[in-house]
Design a protein around this motif. Structure first.
Motif, PDB file in Angstrom:
ATOM      1  N   ASP A   1      -2.682  -0.519  -6.359  1.00 53.09           N
ATOM      2  CA  ASP A   1      -2.127  -1.030  -4.935  1.00 53.09           C
ATOM      3  C   ASP A   1      -0.883  -0.598  -5.183  1.00 53.09           C
ATOM      4  O   ASP A   1      -0.005  -0.440  -6.034  1.00 53.09           O
ATOM      5  CB  ASP A   1      -2.719  -2.330  -4.766  1.00 53.09           C
TER       6      ASP A   1
ATOM      7  N   SER B   1      -8.024   2.214   2.253  1.00 54.78           N
ATOM      8  CA  SER B   1      -7.582   1.096   1.104  1.00 54.78           C
ATOM      9  C   SER B   1      -6.418   1.658   0.410  1.00 54.78           C
ATOM     10  O   SER B   1      -5.377   0.992   0.476  1.00 54.78           O
ATOM     11  CB  SER B   1      -8.533   0.594   0.343  1.00 54.78           C
ATOM     12  N   LYS B   2      -6.821   2.750  -0.227  1.00 51.88           N
ATOM     13  CA  LYS B   2      -5.441   3.269  -1.063  1.00 51.88           C
ATOM     14  C   LYS B   2      -4.348   3.863  -0.168  1.00 51.88           C
ATOM     15  O   LYS B   2      -3.153   3.657  -0.514  1.00 51.88           O
ATOM     16  CB  LYS B   2      -5.836   4.448  -1.883  1.00 51.88           C
TER      17      LYS B   2
ATOM     18  N   ASN C   1      -2.786   0.742   1.670  1.00 51.04           N
ATOM     19  CA  ASN C   1      -2.361  -0.375   0.968  1.00 51.04           C
ATOM     20  C   ASN C   1      -3.158  -1.777   1.587  1.00 51.04           C
ATOM     21  O   ASN C   1      -2.584  -2.676   1.577  1.00 51.04           O
ATOM     22  CB  ASN C   1      -0.911  -0.643   0.764  1.00 51.04           C
TER      23      ASN C   1
ATOM     24  N   ALA D   1      -6.408  -2.729   0.092  1.00 48.84           N
ATOM     25  CA  ALA D   1      -7.839  -2.757  -0.484  1.00 48.84           C
ATOM     26  C   ALA D   1      -8.461  -4.048  -0.218  1.00 48.84           C
ATOM     27  O   ALA D   1      -9.608  -4.456  -0.312  1.00 48.84           O
ATOM     28  CB  ALA D   1      -7.301  -2.497  -1.720  1.00 48.84           C
TER      29      ALA D   1
END
Ligand SMILES: Cc1ncc(COP(=O)(O)O)c(C=O)c1O
Length: 399
Positions: free
Chosen positions: A43, A240-241, A244, A246
Motif C-alpha cells: 500500500d 485498491s492499488k 490506495n 485496499a
C-alpha cells in the motif's frame, strides 16, 4: 497553469502509526522489531484522492451503517474507467462484486477447476498465488520467468509444455507483474492468449496493478485480446492499488462468458459473500469519477521514485542488481552478490540495516537472495531506507 506539486503533495509525510496500519503498526509482529523502516506490504504512504474521503465522510455522517445495496452508478464508474484508461468495453452484466482480489482468485479456482487440477503460475510471483492454489487442494505448476540481465520475460517454450499437460486447467496471470515490475507487452500477451486458446486453458488475469504503468508502457487487458472479447478469461480489477483504498475491501471480477460467470456467482452465493462493505462502493466510485488527475500526478511521482532508487543503487550499491520497473510501485532487488541465503538476507535487512522489505523467498524458490521494496512512499523516506541499506552493506563483509 496548475501546479500539480501543490495540488497533490506526495512529499508530505502523513504519520500512519496508530491508525491500525498493517504496514506501520504490525512491525513487532512481522519483523520482530519496532525500529525498522517499513517498505513492504503493497500500500502507499500517500492520502487517497480528496474525493474519496469526502464521499466516505459524507456517507459516514449518516449514522446508520446497516445493510446496503450497491448502486448502479458504481458499475457505471468501473465501465467508464476501463474504457477511458484501458480502451476496454465492459458490459455491466459481466461485473461481479467481491471483497478483494485474493478471495476472487480463490472463488474462481473453486468455480473453474477441480481438486487435484494443476494451475500454472509464473514465479517469482505474489505469494498468495501459491496459497490460493495449495489451500484449495489444487497443484501449483510453475512456469518460472526468465531473467535477462534482471529484466524478466516469459518462458514460452516451458509455458507451452505446461499448457499442453491435460491436467493443467488454469493459468493465473499477474499483469502487470508483482514483484518483477513488468508490464507485459501486447505481443507477449497475444502469445499467451494464442497458446491458451490452443490448449483450451482458461486464464485468471490478476490486473490489480493495471493503472500503475510508467511512461513508454501500456497495460493491455488480457480479455480484450479475443474477438471481441476472450471468453476463456476472468479479469480481476480494483481501485485498491491505484487509489490506495485496499482497506475498503472492494473489487471486481469481470467475466464475459455467461457460463463461467454463473459458476463463479454460484460460489459467491454458496459462501454468502454477496454483500459488500457500505463504504467500499462509495470510495471506489468517487476514485474512478474524480481521481484521474491525482493518479496522473501520482504516476509521475512514483516513476521519479523508481528513477531515484535505480540511480542510487547503480551508483552507490552496484553489486545489488535492479531493473527499473515498467509499472507497479514494487521493485525486485537482487542481493545475491552478498547473500545467497534468504534468512541471512532478511536478518541483515531487519537487524543491521533496520528496513522492513518483503523476503524474496516468499515469492517462490526463485526469490532466494532477493527482496521486494515498496517505493510508494515519500522520496525522503525512500532515500532514508536506501541510505540505511548502503551503510549496513559498507560494514558487511562480502561473502
Ligand atoms: C498481484 C496482486 N493481487 C492481489 C493483491 C491483493 O488484492 P486484495 O487486497 O484485493 O485481496 C495484491 C496486493 O499486493 C497484488 O499485488
Amino acid at each position: 497553469m496548475t501546479n500539480r506539486k501543490i495540488l497533490f503533495d506526495f512529499d508530505k509525510i502523513i504519520p500512519r502509526q496508530g491508525t491500525g496500519s498493517r504496514k506501520w503498526d504490525a512491525l513487532e509482529n512481522v519483523f520482530g522489531s519496532n525500529d525498522v523502516l517499513p517498505l513492504w506490504i503493497a500500500d502507499m504512504d500517500f492520502s487517497s484522492p480528496k474525493a474519496v474521503s469526502t464521499a466516505i465522510i459524507e456517507r459516514a455522517n449518516h449514522p446508520i451503517y446497516a445493510y446496503n445495496t450497491q448502486e448502479k452508478s458504481i458499475y457505471q464508474s468501473v465501465i467508464e474507467w476501463a474504457k477511458k484508461r484501458h480502451g476496454w468495453e465492459i458490459e455491466e452484466e459481466w461485473i461481479l462484486l467481491a471483497p478483494g482480489v485474493v478471495p476472487s482468485i480463490s472463488l474462481s479456482i473453486f468455480a473453474l477447476s477441480e481438486p487435484g487440477d494443476g494451475i500454472i503460475i509464473q514465479p517469482p510471483v505474489y505469494p498468495p498465488f501459491f496459497a490460493s492454489i495449495k489451500d484449495n487442494d489444487r497443484k501449483v505448476i510453475e512456469n518460472p520467468l526468465l531473467s535477462k540481465n534482471g529484466r524478466y520475460e516469459i518462458d514460452f517454450e516451458d509455458l507451452e509444455q505446461k499448457l499442453a499437460e491435460p491436467n493443467n486447467k488454469l493459468l493465473l496471470l499477474c499483469s502487470p507483474h508483482n514483484p518483477v515490475g513488468r508490464v507485459w507487452s501486447r505481443e507477449e500477451l497475444k502469445k499467451v492468449y494464442e497458446l491458451c486458446q490452443k490448449y483450451e486453458v482458461d486464464v485468471l488475469a490478476d490486473e490489480i496493478h493495471n493503472d500503475l504503468v510508467f511512461q513508454g508502457h501500456k497495460h493491455t487487458v488480457f480479455a480484450s485480446l479475443g474477438t471481441p472479447v476472450c471468453k476463456q478469461s476472468v479479469t480481476f480489477m480494483a481501485a485498491s492499488k491505484t487509489f490506495n483504498v485496499a482497506g475498503l475491501n472492494f473489487s471486481f471480477i469481470i467475466v464475459p462468458c455467461k457460463r463461467r460467470r454463473g459458476l463463479i456467482q454460484n460460489w459467491i452465493t454458496k459462501l454468502h459473500i454477496s454483500r459488500n462493505n457500505v463504504f467500499g462502493g462509495i470510495g471506489t466510485e468517487a476514485a474512478y469519477r474524480d481521481g484521474e488527475a491525482w493518479l496522473d500526478a501520482l504516476l509521475i511521482y512514483l516513476e521519479k521514485n523508481a528513477d531515484t532508487l535505480v540511480d542510487f543503487i547503480q551508483t552507490r550499491l552496484p553489486e545489488v542488481k535492479v531493473s527499473k520497473p515498467e509499472g507497479t510501485y514494487l521493485v525486485w532487488l537482487d542481493f545475491r552478490a552478498y547473500f545467497t541465503n534468504d534468512k541471512e538476507l532478511q536478518k541483515f535487512l531487519v537487524q543491521t540495516a533496520k528496513v522492513g522489505l518483503n523476503a524474496g523467498r516468499n515469492f517462490g524458490t526463485q526469490g532466494e537472495g532477493f527482496a521486494r521494496i515498496n517505493i510508494a512512499t515519500q522520496r525522503s523516506v525512500l532515500l532514508e531506507a536506501l541510505t540505511r541499506i548502503e551503510n549496513a552493506l559498507l560494514n558487511y563483509k562480502k561473502i
